[in-house]
Design an enzyme around this catalytic site. Structure first.
Site, PDB file in Angstrom:
ATOM      1  N   SER A   1      35.495  45.995  37.946  1.00  0.00           N
ATOM      2  CA  SER A   1      34.423  45.033  37.684  1.00  0.00           C
ATOM      3  C   SER A   1      33.727  45.431  36.395  1.00  0.00           C
ATOM      4  O   SER A   1      33.846  46.578  35.937  1.00  0.00           O
ATOM      5  CB  SER A   1      33.426  45.059  38.855  1.00  0.00           C
ATOM      6  OG  SER A   1      32.220  44.399  38.535  1.00  0.00           O
TER       7      SER A   1
ATOM      8  N   TYR B   1      27.520  48.409  44.904  1.00  0.00           N
ATOM      9  CA  TYR B   1      28.724  47.823  44.311  1.00  0.00           C
ATOM     10  C   TYR B   1      29.076  48.531  43.002  1.00  0.00           C
ATOM     11  O   TYR B   1      30.242  48.869  42.759  1.00  0.00           O
ATOM     12  CB  TYR B   1      28.477  46.335  44.073  1.00  0.00           C
ATOM     13  CG  TYR B   1      29.640  45.553  43.541  1.00  0.00           C
ATOM     14  CD1 TYR B   1      30.667  45.139  44.372  1.00  0.00           C
ATOM     15  CD2 TYR B   1      29.706  45.187  42.193  1.00  0.00           C
ATOM     16  CE1 TYR B   1      31.731  44.391  43.882  1.00  0.00           C
ATOM     17  CE2 TYR B   1      30.759  44.441  41.693  1.00  0.00           C
ATOM     18  CZ  TYR B   1      31.763  44.042  42.547  1.00  0.00           C
ATOM     19  OH  TYR B   1      32.822  43.300  42.060  1.00  0.00           O
TER      20      TYR B   1
END
Length: 264
Positions: A147, A160
């Site tokens: 990501s 995250y």
């Protein structure tokens, strides 16, 4: 010769969490490049079967297996099933993931741990049990879906970001240990994409929509199909000497600190 470098005919690709969204887009790309697609889901057999039907409607060879990627016993059982019923796994995409948007000071430890378990520990579990066959065959591709949060922080996504930052380094260490077996391990870091989840905010005048368009040098959201080229490249012979890298498919966001407010 150059075209054949990207041909995945005869390869079996396992893509976790590919019943919808970006995982499905990448899996479809692999399928259209010739691969047999095996998708994993954990929510329900109905959703899994529906996804498999969608792949097949496009003429792709697809199979679905229902199991929890954080449960090592289920992973071992289903990898064995896949290899017996479909074939040896040539390509593994660790795509399954979750996000919990909570300020760190308010986040429960159990929620933080769950995000790390799904987003970081499960790629380790999956890879641990797929790599053994790849090593024995001296060939394989593992792609971890990272990501932009592998590089940047953002409000409310601390767990995250911790998981995806860890996944970037896990990718590098997997490459360090397994490249000598002719197994390439890389990552893909998606930017902001036009999906059903983002549809409500992708309207003119919405603050976040304006922020993404202004912040992205390409001046648009990504289309899910924009990920397919990177997915095929990293799954194919074209990337046989590429390992330990994360390819960011983000329209240029990570290349710039952003457009000043007074700049056209």
């Amino acid at each position: 010769m150059s075209i054949n470098l990207f041909d995945l005919t005869g390869k079996v690709a396992l893509v976790t969490g590919a019943t919808h969204g970006l995982g499905m887009a990448m899996a479809k790309g692999l399928g259209h490049a010739g691969a047999t697609i095996v998708i994993n889901g954990a929510s329900s057999k109905g959703k899994l079967d529906e996804a498999v039907s969608e792949y097949k409607s496009e003429g792709l060879k697809a199979f679905g297996y229902l199991f929890d990627v954080t449960n090592e016993a289920q992973v071992i059982e289903n990898i064995t099933k896949i290899e017996n019923e479909v074939g040896a796994i040539d390509i593994l995409f660790n795509n399954a993931g979750i996000i919990k948007r909570t300020p760190l000071e308010n986040m429960e430890v159990s929620d933080f741990e769950q995000v790390l378990k799904v987003d970081l520990v499960s790629p380790f579990i999956m890879s641990k049990h797929v790599i053994k066959g790849m090593i024995s065959r001296r060939e394989g591709k593992i792609i971890n879906i990272c990501s932009m949060m592998s590089e940047l922080g953002r409000n409310t996504v601390g767990a995250y970001a911790a998981a995806k930052g860890g996944l970037k380094m896990l990718t590098k260490n997997m490459a360090t240990e397994w490249s000598k077996h002719n197994v390439q391990v890389n990552g893909i870091g998606p930017g902001y994409f036009a999906t059903t989840q983002t549809e409500p905010i992708r309207v003119d005048g919405h603050p976040f929509n304006d922020f993404i368009i202004n912040r992205t040098p390409a001046a648009r959201w990504g289309n899910p199909e924009d990920l397919q080229g990177a997915a095929i490249f990293l799954a194919s012979k074209a990337s046989d000497f590429v390992s330990g890298q994360v390819v960011y498919v983000d329209g240029g966001i990570l290349a710039t600190i952003g457009k000043p407010a007074n700049e056209d």
